[in-house]
Motif scaffolding. Structure first.
Motif: not given
Length: 566
Positions: A313-320
């Protein structure tokens, strides 16, 4: 008279398919209240002293029937009982519950009768939860109190599991195995295999007629791309359900044609009636009907929460990648559940069927409505992990949608899988931070020496930065420090705050030892950060609230802006 009747029929069909049902209550009023079987009787009610809950541990009792010397009870979902007893005949008049190690059956006359469950210690719990009859037969429901007339305790023994109707004409084996082709086989390969098998097993050449018929039926389904899709999604039952739905549509079209045939062709308004009928028949175009059948036979949308860690949530994820445990039909296991490949397959989710409701009318006992009834499926299912890729935005809100996939829901015999809406579940068990809106809360454990002589502790935060806290000594127990802008993205680039509670760990003193030595040097050597997720944070009116007052008294701490090299 004929014209009036015809106009009435047109008005009815102008609203689409319409089934005229007279509510049972209305019919009862029409007949003076004495012909509906209920006679105005009052159903059972739970006294305040009893718990009417069906606990999750007793889910295996749902849709099972139990029989005694003079009674029989089918325990339905939602706490209703179906029984031949007169007092239970009106739907919902008899109730049941199961909790605290007991089963309760509540009828208008007998009131609440309590049963203990005997035989649970000798059953295989997994098989019992799957409602396997061999295990259910080991269990009995025994009355807690003996009968006043006989002095003996009554007992209910397992009778049956309420199963979905079996259609003898419906093939239960795996169609792909019948044709000996892979599930992803090309249509041309299916056709080629069918030709060889049909020649090999043709009755005229000494083949088994049943085997030949199974081969032909398997080919009829798998050779049609749409039927094959239906079979892959909901088994043979779905193929049959779609066929029945199309037959209903053909029947409605035939009714419209029959209505037009009742009007003489030389009637002055015949052409107008014909145009109206043709207009009504336009609703039956293929695309429209397919869409309506899909909606009618589709399972409800499923919401699946995806745990998103504080770091994500802090960094964001392009593909989880999230692994969704999806229930899938074990093809062919209904025919023989003992096969090795069926050992991990349990019972599929219950199926819902339409059951007519009957009542006495001025024309005799007739159907006065329909109700949905749940029955256990004869098919077998197992869970398969399906990888789903989702994108997580920085600071994604609780419950926000990550991705919606059609036809991805759990497979249920006879139904199209519904949509799956994957949503954000903020936080994970591995986190060291408790999330409260855009703020983060953690507990930093320090020793008694560090609390007295001071300390300097650094750790890698969720981003690229290092958080450092240096204190000459602790002012008070459970002191809370507020680090501005170290939380989650709130709006735009603005971030929430990080709250660090300083918890002092008391040292352990060996038994019999009366002295404890503390040193400043030892305090300085303890530089490792021991972080733990804060206790639950309650959110009220959009802001964090806690029983401890330290949050409101938190000291704003200005730490180092040092960055950590990656």
């Amino acid at each position: 008279m004929l014209l009036a009747c015809f106009l009435l029929l047109l008005a009815k069909n102008a609203r689409g398919q319409f089934q005229f049902e007279i509510p049972a209550e209305m019919l009862q009023g029409m007949m003076g209240g004495g012909m509906m079987g209920g006679g105005g009787r009052k159903g059972a009610e739970w006294p305040k002293t009893e718990n009417s809950e069906i606990s999750a541990e007793f889910e295996w009792l749902v849709n099972t029937e139990w029989e005694g010397k003079t009674s029989k009870y089918l325990l339905l979902r939602d706490g209703f009982v179906e029984s031949p007893l007169k007092e239970c005949e009106p739907e919902g008049h008899c109730l049941w519950a199961a909790n605290n190690g007991r089963v309760l059956i509540n009828t208008p006359k007998l009131k609440v009768v309590k049963f203990t469950i005997e035989g649970l210690e000798q059953v295989d719990r997994k098989k019992l939860d799957n409602k396997e009859e061999s295990e259910l037969q080991k269990v009995s429901l025994v009355m807690e109190k003996p009968s006043k007339s006989t002095g003996k305790k009554g007992k209910l023994d397992f009778k049956r599991v309420a199963m979905a109707d079996e259609q003898e004409s419906m093939i239960s084996a795996d169609l792909y195995k019948i044709l000996d082709v892979a599930e992803d086989a090309e249509q041309s390969a299916i056709k080629s295999k069918y030709r060889r098998l049909s020649v090999q097993y043709h009755p005229d050449k000494g083949g088994d007629p049943k085997v030949f018929n199974d081969i032909r039926e398997a080919y009829e389904v798998l050779d049609d791309p749409e039927k094959r899709r239906q079979y892959n999604l909901g088994g043979m039952q779905l193929v049959k359900n779609v066929e029945i739905a199309w037959k209903e549509v053909e029947g409605q079209k035939a009714q419209l044609d029959a209505q037009l045939n009742q009007v003489p062709k030389n009637h002055p308004q015949y052409q107008m009636f014909k145009q109206q009928i043709e207009q009504q028949k336009r609703q039956f175009d293929k695309a429209n009907v397919e869409s309506k059948i899909q909606q009618k036979l589709q399972s409800e949308e499923l919401e699946v929460l995806v745990p998103i860690s504080a770091s994500e949530l802090y960094n964001g994820v392009e593909k989880k990648i999230f692994v969704f445990q999806r229930s899938m039909i074990c093809r062919g296991c209904k025919e023989d559940p003992t096969r090795p490949e069926c050992q991990d397959c349990g019972r599929c989710p219950p199926e819902k069927v339409q059951v007519p409701k009957y009542g006495m009318t001025p024309f005799g006992r007739q159907v006065v409505g329909m109700r949905e009834k749940e029955q256990e499926s004869r098919e077998r299912c197992h869970e398969v992990g399906v990888e789903v890729a989702v994108r997580v935005a920085k600071g994604a809100k609780q419950g926000s949608s990550l991705k919606v996939l059609p036809n991805m829901g759990h497979q249920t015999p006879g139904k199209f899988p519904g949509k799956v809406n994957f949503k954000v579940q903020r936080g994970s068990k591995e986190d060291s931070y408790r999330i409260a809106e855009s703020d983060l809360h953690t507990v930093l454990h320090i020793s008694l020496e560090q609390a007295i002589f001071g300390f300097s502790i650094s750790w890698r935060h969720l981003g690229q930065e290092t958080v450092s806290i240096t204190r000459e000594r602790l002012e008070r127990p459970d002191e809370v420090l507020r680090l501005k802008g170290k939380g989650l993205v709130q709006s735009g680039s603005k971030r929430g705050d990080l709250y660090v509670r300083l918890a002092v760990d008391l040292p352990s003193v060996p038994k019999g030892q009366k002295d404890l030595s503390l040193s400043a040097a030892k305090a300085q050597s303890q530089a490792e950060a021991k972080l733990e997720m804060e206790e639950e944070i309650q959110i009220e009116e959009g802001t964090a609230w806690r029983d401890w007052k330290e949050r409101s008294l938190a000291t704003t701490y200005k730490g180092s802006k040092e960055k950590t090299e990656l």
